[in-house]
Design an enzyme around this catalytic site. Structure first.
Site, PDB file in Angstrom:
ATOM      1  N   ASP A 176       0.828  -1.261  -0.046  1.00 41.66           N
ATOM      2  CA  ASP A 176       0.075   0.046   0.060  1.00 41.66           C
ATOM      3  C   ASP A 176       0.996   1.116   0.101  1.00 41.66           C
ATOM      4  O   ASP A 176       1.614   1.281   0.880  1.00 41.66           O
ATOM      5  CB  ASP A 176      -0.899   0.115   1.308  1.00 41.66           C
ATOM      6  CG  ASP A 176      -1.901   1.296   1.379  1.00 41.66           C
ATOM      7  OD1 ASP A 176      -1.407   2.214   1.003  1.00 41.66           O
ATOM      8  OD2 ASP A 176      -2.965   0.913   1.453  1.00 41.66           O
ATOM      9  N   HIS A 177       1.040   2.059  -1.066  1.00 42.32           N
ATOM     10  CA  HIS A 177       2.214   2.921  -1.252  1.00 42.32           C
ATOM     11  C   HIS A 177       1.812   4.042  -0.151  1.00 42.32           C
ATOM     12  O   HIS A 177       2.918   4.703   0.027  1.00 42.32           O
ATOM     13  CB  HIS A 177       2.088   3.442  -2.650  1.00 42.32           C
ATOM     14  CG  HIS A 177       1.283   4.339  -3.112  1.00 42.32           C
ATOM     15  ND1 HIS A 177       0.028   3.961  -3.460  1.00 42.32           N
ATOM     16  CD2 HIS A 177       1.028   5.742  -3.253  1.00 42.32           C
ATOM     17  CE1 HIS A 177      -0.709   5.121  -3.770  1.00 42.32           C
ATOM     18  NE2 HIS A 177      -0.181   6.105  -3.587  1.00 42.32           N
ATOM     19  N   HIS A 239      -5.708   2.852   1.367  1.00 44.77           N
ATOM     20  CA  HIS A 239      -5.207   4.275   1.836  1.00 44.77           C
ATOM     21  C   HIS A 239      -5.881   4.667   3.076  1.00 44.77           C
ATOM     22  O   HIS A 239      -4.981   5.058   4.105  1.00 44.77           O
ATOM     23  CB  HIS A 239      -5.053   4.969   0.843  1.00 44.77           C
ATOM     24  CG  HIS A 239      -4.313   4.358  -0.713  1.00 44.77           C
ATOM     25  ND1 HIS A 239      -3.388   3.579  -0.509  1.00 44.77           N
ATOM     26  CD2 HIS A 239      -4.787   4.795  -1.838  1.00 44.77           C
ATOM     27  CE1 HIS A 239      -3.216   3.250  -1.870  1.00 44.77           C
ATOM     28  NE2 HIS A 239      -4.005   4.035  -2.576  1.00 44.77           N
TER      29      HIS A 239
HETATM   30  C1  BG6 Z   1      -4.054   4.718  -6.047  1.00 38.22           C
HETATM   31  C2  BG6 Z   1      -5.303   4.758  -6.596  1.00 38.22           C
HETATM   32  O1  BG6 Z   1      -4.021   3.727  -5.314  1.00 38.22           O
HETATM   33  O2  BG6 Z   1      -3.695   5.888  -5.626  1.00 38.22           O
HETATM   34  C3  BG6 Z   1      -5.487   6.104  -7.537  1.00 38.22           C
HETATM   35  O3  BG6 Z   1      -5.528   3.698  -7.440  1.00 38.22           O
HETATM   36  C4  BG6 Z   1      -5.053   7.391  -6.905  1.00 38.22           C
HETATM   37  O4  BG6 Z   1      -7.001   6.472  -8.062  1.00 38.22           O
HETATM   38  C5  BG6 Z   1      -3.716   7.198  -6.072  1.00 38.22           C
HETATM   39  O5  BG6 Z   1      -5.254   8.510  -7.799  1.00 38.22           O
HETATM   40  C6  BG6 Z   1      -3.493   8.205  -5.239  1.00 38.22           C
HETATM   41  O6  BG6 Z   1      -2.074   8.179  -4.572  1.00 38.22           O
HETATM   42  P1  BG6 Z   1      -1.359   9.420  -4.197  1.00 38.22           P
HETATM   43  O7  BG6 Z   1       0.113   8.889  -3.849  1.00 38.22           O
HETATM   44  O8  BG6 Z   1      -1.131  10.320  -5.452  1.00 38.22           O
HETATM   45  O9  BG6 Z   1      -1.826  10.108  -3.278  1.00 38.22           O
END
Ligand code: BG6
Length: 484
Positions: A176-177, A239
């Site tokens: 989960d980044h 997230h």
């Molecule tokens: C991803 C989603 O996991 O996270 C996307 O699939 C979203 O829809 C993105 O835009 C958002 O990531 P960050 O790091 O740009 O907030």
């Protein structure tokens, strides 16, 4: 010990946009383990040179000013390519031979990164197993699985089962980044490396918590995927719930994967399941105007691009403190923030004129952009009687530290190589998260759903979301970060 990172889905967007730039920057900073090789696997019949050339262009684009041509050359010398089809067991046999040759029989730690379409995860894992690629007799073998991990509880359980037939849980790294973001890890530091927050981090002092992940972009070219997922599956299951867990968890006894993940899981288990009238009362859903005309969206699609959800965490720390989670596309600005709103003082003795209510204290954790933390408090306006004003203590990473905020993938790739799973989701955690989201998703397809309210792009979601907060005597903290 040498490392080999094998990327499945090598010709895809994630590889060129995130994985290779992260690995390259780690190399540039001297952080990659010595003798790290990168092997791309995809159906495209690239020569290694052609893949390297393509990656040079994309990496330059995505790393901007940080790109250094000489450093790229030394990195690219360890980049290889092997064409293969995820569906074909024979291609994994030939990959196994290719890797053995590359590693010249030396014990090597291998990381298999699944950056393919999620529908291929099960086949990839089964074929890795069948080709003996999960066998650890000549070095550790780990698999990194990108989100989404399943599309609901049932499919997540199936994927976990299929994964565990080949890899033991300690070999599995579910990404989960958000957990790789510096500011998210900093919440752990804020809470557990300081002693001043813990005494007030509970129901006695906190009125409620707001977690917002707002995006300015719309669904763009991902409408085909997004129309199936919607905001609940795309953002909340992963997230938003991760941010809630980190904010609400108890202090782990140690900073180690099992201890951290045990505490996070307890938060999910304490979330009160919704039923009956809860769905209409505790959730708001919206769709931005124009969504239905995006290419790939089904006509009349009821998919929500915005959601606000009130969660109750039923434990001694949080009983009675609502957690409001909110996320949407096509909103006012890009901002991810956590607002801890404290209770008002029991008696307000400074009432200037008609204004007897002052802004309550807030701790605002700005995840991105303009990363930082602000504490809002009341202060006396000089030379104006007892007139009060809200002031803030304002910490910004950019002011305090030099250098670029690293992308989340750098930290996560390095942790996976080093065998630290603290910032990765465990099987039970992913399943518990789906168990919270599934009933909401199901209710939204039923008469128990709240109305699907349309909002214009560039707003903080539908008006009903504001009204919903007001009806509970609360207000969203709608502030776009000021980039300096
Ligand atoms: C991803 C989603 O996991 O996270 C996307 O699939 C979203 O829809 C993105 O835009 C958002 O990531 P960050 O790091 O740009 O907030």
């Amino acid at each position: 010990m040498p490392h080999t990172v094998v990327i499945f889905g090598a010709s895809g967007d994630l590889t060129s946009r995130k994985l290779i730039p992260a690995l390259y920057l780690l190399h540039q900073k001297g952080r990659l383990p010595k003798d790290t090789r990168i092997v791309g696997v995809a159906r495209t019949k690239y020569t290694p040179e052609a893949w390297r050339e393509e990656l040079a262009v994309s990496t330059k684009k995505f790393t901007g000013k940080e790109f250094d041509a000489a450093k790229w050359q030394s990195f690219a010398a360890n980049v290889f390519y092997h064409s293969g089809n995820i569906d074909q067991p024979a291609d994994f046999q030939s990959l196994a031979r290719f890797l053995d040759e590359l590693e010249a029989g030396q014990p090597t730690t291998r990381l298999y990164y699944l950056a393919t379409a999620p529908s291929l995860y099960t086949a990839a894992i089964a074929n890795l197993g069948a080709a003996g690629l999960a066998n650890e007799s000549r070095g550790v073998r780990r698999v990194v699985i990108e989100k989404p991990f399943g599309t609901d509880l049932k499919t997540a359980q199936e994927l976990n089962r299929a994964t565990h037939l080949v890899f033991s849980e300690k070999q599995v790294y579910r990404i989960d980044h958000y957990l790789g973001k510096e500011t998210v890890q900093n919440i752990l530091v804020l809470r557990f490396a300081n002693s001043i927050f813990e005494p007030i981090w509970n129901r006695r002092y906190i009125d409620h918590v707001q977690i917002t992940v707002a995006e300015e972009v719309d669904v763009g070219r991902r409408a085909g995927y997004y129309d199936q997922a919607g905001v609940l599956r795309d953002m909340f299951q992963n997230h938003l719930l991760q941010l809630a867990m980190i904010t609400a968890m108890e202090a782990p006894t140690r900073y180690s994967a099992e201890f951290v993940r045990d505490e996070k899981l307890k938060v999910l288990r304490a979330i009160k399941p919704m039923s009956g009238a809860d769905f209409a009362r505790d959730t708001v859903r919206g769709q931005y105007e124009g969504y239905q005309s995006a290419e790939g969206v089904a006509p009349g699609s009821p998919t929500a691009t915005f959601a606000a959800i009130k969660l109750h965490i039923e434990n001694w720390r949080w009983q009675g403190v609502p957690f409001y989670l909110r996320s949407g596309k096509a909103m006012s600005c890009r901002t991810s923030q956590i607002v801890i709103q404290f209770r008002p003082p029991p008696i307000m003795m400074f009432s200037e004129g008609a204004r007897t209510h002052h802004d309550p204290n807030k701790l605002v954790i700005q995840i991105q952009p303009d990363e930082g933390i602000q504490l809002h408090f009341q202060t006396k306006v000089p030379d104006q009687g007892m007139k009060l004003n809200t002031a803030d203590l304002d910490f910004r990473f950019a002011r305090e530290f030099t250098g670029v905020m690293p992308d989340a993938y750098q930290r996560l790739l390095l942790d996976a190589m080093n065998g630290d799973a603290s910032l990765f989701a465990r099987s039970d955690e992913v399943e518990s998260a789906w168990a919270i989201i599934d009933p909401i998703h199901a209710a939204w397809q039923s008469p128990a759903a709240p109305p699907l309210d349309i909002y214009r792009s560039g707003q903080w979601g539908p008006e009903s979301s504001d009204k919903w907060m007001w009806s509970q005597g609360r207000q969203w903290f709608d502030v776009c970060p000021v980039l300096r």
